[in-house]
Design a protein around this motif. Structure first.
Motif, mmCIF file in Angstrom:
data_model
loop_
_atom_site.group_PDB
_atom_site.id
_atom_site.type_symbol
_atom_site.label_atom_id
_atom_site.label_comp_id
_atom_site.label_asym_id
_atom_site.label_seq_id
_atom_site.Cartn_x
_atom_site.Cartn_y
_atom_site.Cartn_z
ATOM 1 N N GLU A 1 54.056 77.892 32.209
ATOM 2 C CA GLU A 1 53.348 78.417 33.383
ATOM 3 C C GLU A 1 53.972 77.883 34.667
ATOM 4 O O GLU A 1 54.168 78.631 35.636
ATOM 5 C CB GLU A 1 51.868 78.028 33.316
ATOM 6 N N VAL A 2 54.294 76.588 34.666
ATOM 7 C CA VAL A 2 54.915 75.971 35.837
ATOM 8 C C VAL A 2 56.272 76.593 36.105
ATOM 9 O O VAL A 2 56.608 76.943 37.244
ATOM 10 C CB VAL A 2 55.050 74.449 35.641
ATOM 11 N N ASP A 3 57.056 76.762 35.045
ATOM 12 C CA ASP A 3 58.402 77.325 35.208
ATOM 13 C C ASP A 3 58.346 78.731 35.787
ATOM 14 O O ASP A 3 59.161 79.092 36.646
ATOM 15 C CB ASP A 3 59.128 77.338 33.858
ATOM 16 N N ARG A 4 57.411 79.546 35.317
ATOM 17 C CA ARG A 4 57.276 80.912 35.828
ATOM 18 C C ARG A 4 56.899 80.914 37.313
ATOM 19 O O ARG A 4 57.481 81.666 38.106
ATOM 20 C CB ARG A 4 56.222 81.676 35.020
ATOM 21 N N ARG A 5 55.945 80.075 37.673
ATOM 22 C CA ARG A 5 55.484 80.030 39.058
ATOM 23 C C ARG A 5 56.595 79.526 39.983
ATOM 24 O O ARG A 5 56.814 80.069 41.072
ATOM 25 C CB ARG A 5 54.252 79.123 39.170
ATOM 26 N N VAL A 6 57.313 78.504 39.566
ATOM 27 C CA VAL A 6 58.404 77.953 40.376
ATOM 28 C C VAL A 6 59.495 79.000 40.562
ATOM 29 O O VAL A 6 59.997 79.213 41.673
ATOM 30 C CB VAL A 6 58.975 76.673 39.741
ATOM 31 N N ALA A 7 59.867 79.679 39.493
ATOM 32 C CA ALA A 7 60.912 80.703 39.578
ATOM 33 C C ALA A 7 60.490 81.823 40.524
ATOM 34 O O ALA A 7 61.298 82.326 41.322
ATOM 35 C CB ALA A 7 61.211 81.261 38.191
ATOM 36 N N GLU A 8 59.224 82.212 40.448
ATOM 37 C CA GLU A 8 58.692 83.273 41.317
ATOM 38 C C GLU A 8 58.779 82.864 42.786
ATOM 39 O O GLU A 8 59.220 83.645 43.646
ATOM 40 C CB GLU A 8 57.240 83.547 40.926
ATOM 41 N N LEU A 9 58.387 81.634 43.091
ATOM 42 C CA LEU A 9 58.392 81.163 44.472
ATOM 43 C C LEU A 9 59.808 80.986 45.013
ATOM 44 O O LEU A 9 60.100 81.345 46.156
ATOM 45 C CB LEU A 9 57.617 79.843 44.584
ATOM 46 N N LEU A 10 60.692 80.429 44.193
ATOM 47 C CA LEU A 10 62.070 80.236 44.647
ATOM 48 C C LEU A 10 62.741 81.574 44.923
ATOM 49 O O LEU A 10 63.516 81.714 45.878
ATOM 50 C CB LEU A 10 62.856 79.435 43.613
ATOM 51 N N GLU A 11 62.447 82.567 44.099
ATOM 52 C CA GLU A 11 63.007 83.897 44.318
ATOM 53 C C GLU A 11 62.440 84.490 45.604
ATOM 54 O O GLU A 11 63.183 85.053 46.420
ATOM 55 C CB GLU A 11 62.677 84.800 43.122
ATOM 56 N N ARG A 12 61.134 84.373 45.804
ATOM 57 C CA ARG A 12 60.489 84.955 46.989
ATOM 58 C C ARG A 12 61.008 84.335 48.275
ATOM 59 O O ARG A 12 61.152 85.014 49.293
ATOM 60 C CB ARG A 12 58.964 84.747 46.902
ATOM 61 N N LEU A 13 61.339 83.048 48.250
ATOM 62 C CA LEU A 13 61.768 82.360 49.453
ATOM 63 C C LEU A 13 63.290 82.225 49.562
ATOM 64 O O LEU A 13 63.788 81.485 50.396
ATOM 65 C CB LEU A 13 61.110 80.977 49.548
ATOM 66 N N GLY A 14 64.009 82.941 48.725
ATOM 67 C CA GLY A 14 65.459 82.948 48.821
ATOM 68 C C GLY A 14 66.117 81.648 48.415
ATOM 69 O O GLY A 14 67.175 81.282 48.940
ATOM 70 N N LEU A 15 65.517 80.949 47.457
ATOM 71 C CA LEU A 15 66.013 79.628 47.062
ATOM 72 C C LEU A 15 66.446 79.571 45.600
ATOM 73 O O LEU A 15 66.768 78.486 45.096
ATOM 74 C CB LEU A 15 64.923 78.575 47.289
ATOM 75 N N ALA A 16 66.458 80.699 44.913
ATOM 76 C CA ALA A 16 66.713 80.696 43.470
ATOM 77 C C ALA A 16 68.026 80.007 43.113
ATOM 78 O O ALA A 16 68.108 79.250 42.138
ATOM 79 C CB ALA A 16 66.686 82.124 42.934
ATOM 80 N N GLU A 17 69.064 80.235 43.912
ATOM 81 C CA GLU A 17 70.382 79.655 43.593
ATOM 82 C C GLU A 17 70.448 78.158 43.876
ATOM 83 O O GLU A 17 71.425 77.499 43.512
ATOM 84 C CB GLU A 17 71.463 80.368 44.391
ATOM 85 N N HIS A 18 69.402 77.619 44.518
ATOM 86 C CA HIS A 18 69.399 76.190 44.861
ATOM 87 C C HIS A 18 68.463 75.372 43.967
ATOM 88 O O HIS A 18 68.234 74.186 44.234
ATOM 89 C CB HIS A 18 68.971 76.005 46.313
ATOM 90 N N ALA A 19 67.933 75.968 42.907
ATOM 91 C CA ALA A 19 66.894 75.327 42.093
ATOM 92 C C ALA A 19 67.296 73.951 41.571
ATOM 93 O O ALA A 19 66.470 73.028 41.515
ATOM 94 C CB ALA A 19 66.514 76.236 40.929
ATOM 95 N N LYS A 20 68.556 73.777 41.204
ATOM 96 C CA LYS A 20 68.983 72.513 40.594
ATOM 97 C C LYS A 20 69.590 71.534 41.594
ATOM 98 O O LYS A 20 70.019 70.444 41.224
ATOM 99 C CB LYS A 20 69.986 72.807 39.471
ATOM 100 N N LYS A 21 69.640 71.933 42.847
ATOM 101 C CA LYS A 21 70.156 71.037 43.884
ATOM 102 C C LYS A 21 69.082 70.029 44.303
ATOM 103 O O LYS A 21 67.911 70.175 43.954
ATOM 104 C CB LYS A 21 70.606 71.839 45.107
ATOM 105 N N HIS A 22 69.500 69.028 45.094
ATOM 106 C CA HIS A 22 68.573 68.055 45.653
ATOM 107 C C HIS A 22 68.449 68.308 47.162
ATOM 108 O O HIS A 22 69.325 68.943 47.778
ATOM 109 C CB HIS A 22 69.057 66.631 45.374
ATOM 110 N N PRO A 23 67.359 67.848 47.783
ATOM 111 C CA PRO A 23 67.139 68.124 49.210
ATOM 112 C C PRO A 23 68.314 67.784 50.112
ATOM 113 O O PRO A 23 68.580 68.506 51.080
ATOM 114 C CB PRO A 23 65.909 67.269 49.533
ATOM 115 N N ALA A 24 69.036 66.697 49.820
ATOM 116 C CA ALA A 24 70.151 66.285 50.680
ATOM 117 C C ALA A 24 71.263 67.327 50.732
ATOM 118 O O ALA A 24 72.087 67.307 51.649
ATOM 119 C CB ALA A 24 70.714 64.953 50.193
ATOM 120 N N GLN A 25 71.277 68.255 49.773
ATOM 121 C CA GLN A 25 72.334 69.272 49.723
ATOM 122 C C GLN A 25 71.966 70.540 50.494
ATOM 123 O O GLN A 25 72.763 71.469 50.555
ATOM 124 C CB GLN A 25 72.629 69.633 48.261
#
Length: 333
Positions: free
Chosen positions: A116-140
């Motif tokens: 459930e968490v994975d689905r929600r996170v993927a949905e939000l990252l896609e909506r906010l244009g962040l999908a390609e950055h999922a495995k990065k850290h904030p400093a990047q």
């Protein structure tokens, strides 16, 4: 959706007692974008942190979605806060965790399961244009991308209310516009109620339906954004709006001219009402200052005009009859 009634908050220090909020009353309707502006030290951050009781008022009531936040037990308050998202000026991300882990954090605190968490996170990252950055850290990430992560995290639990604590103050103008466009879209698409505090008047002009002006912990002016911006009443509001704008010097107007500020709103902004009236009445005029812009998408224009020759009062009367708002300016008022 949000109601503050007589909210007062005091802080004590070695220098004495300081009143951060002084008997504040505010009402924010569901689905509204509500701005709160004021100078540093006016009480803006204390006000927004009082809504989710990160700052507990010394007196008064805070009601969110029909629930009296000030009357809740600690467990009930934790549950209520899940329906109130919050984003911050300096992002407040967990630097040791990936972007996906940052967004998942509030969901895991609720005890939600992995899929459930994975689905929600993927949905939000896609909506906010962040999908390609999922495995990065904030400093990047850039500042704008970090704020998008903060917004995704705030939306993770599906809140009805989003609190924005100087959310664009640390961003450059282009990135600020990008974040404001995103907030505007979220408000319209999700029906989110957004409370946004800022000292940037352009931020309020861009996205807020309604605005309150704070000074020394008190609300000194409140109203629809267009009304407050175009016809400010309190000196504190006028001073903040005047910053960054060249002040009009009435002494430069033509001698004997009748000065007036003309405000056009909506479709009339693009109509040649001034020249039509001038021709019909037989009056001359000079435009001394002016601008055309938008407030929450509504076009407006404001001109300071000097009328000379002919019947200036008749011209102003006809402009008023055509829906133009007429106000006196300077000594000639």
């Amino acid at each position: 959706m949000i109601r503050l009634q007589g909210v007062t908050r005091r802080f004590k220090s070695a220098a004495g007692e300081r009143v951060a909020l002084d008997d504040v009353d505010l009402n924010v309707k569901a689905g509204q974008v509500f701005g709160v502006v004021g100078r540093s030290g006016a009480g803006k951050s204390t006000l927004i942190r009082s809504i989710n009781l990160l700052e507990r008022p010394d007196s008064g009531r805070v009601v969110v979605d029909g629930q009296d936040m000030t009357a809740l037990t600690p467990a009930e308050l934790r549950a209520a806060r899940r329906r109130i998202g919050m984003i911050f000026q300096h992002f407040n991300l967990l630097n040791a965790k990936t972007i996906a882990e940052n967004v998942a954090f509030p969901l895991r605190l609720e005890g939600r399961l992995g899929p459930e968490v994975d689905r929600r996170v993927a949905e939000l990252l896609e909506r906010l244009g962040l999908a390609e950055h999922a495995k990065k850290h904030p400093a990047q990430l850039s500042g704008g991308q970090k704020q998008r992560v903060g917004i995704a995290r705030a939306l993770a639990t599906g809140p009805k209310v989003l609190l924005c604590d100087e959310a664009t103050s640390a961003l450059d103008p282009e990135t600020t516009e990008d974040i404001l466009t995103l907030l505007d879209e979220l408000n319209r698409e999700l029906g989110l109620t957004i409370v946004l505090i800022t000292h940037q008047m352009e931020v309020v002009r861009r996205v807020c339906d309604r605005v309150a002006v704070l000074k020394d912990g008190r609300v000194v002016e409140e109203g629809a954004t267009a009304d407050v911006f175009l016809h400010p009443q309190h000196p504190a509001t006028k001073a903040m709006l005047a910053e960054g704008e060249e002040a009009f010097d009435a002494s430069l107007a033509p001698e004997g001219g009748r000065l007036a500020r003309l405000t056009f709103r909506g479709n009339s902004t693009y109509e040649p009402e001034l020249s039509r009236v001038a021709r019909s009445v037989g009056v001359d005029y000079s435009i001394l200052s002016g601008r055309i812009s938008r407030i929450r998408g509504e076009p407006y224009g404001q001109l300071v005009v000097a009328f000379t020759g002919g019947d200036a009062e008749k011209a102003l009367s006809q402009l008023g009859a055509r829906g133009v708002i007429v106000e006196g300016v300077g000594e000639a008022a």
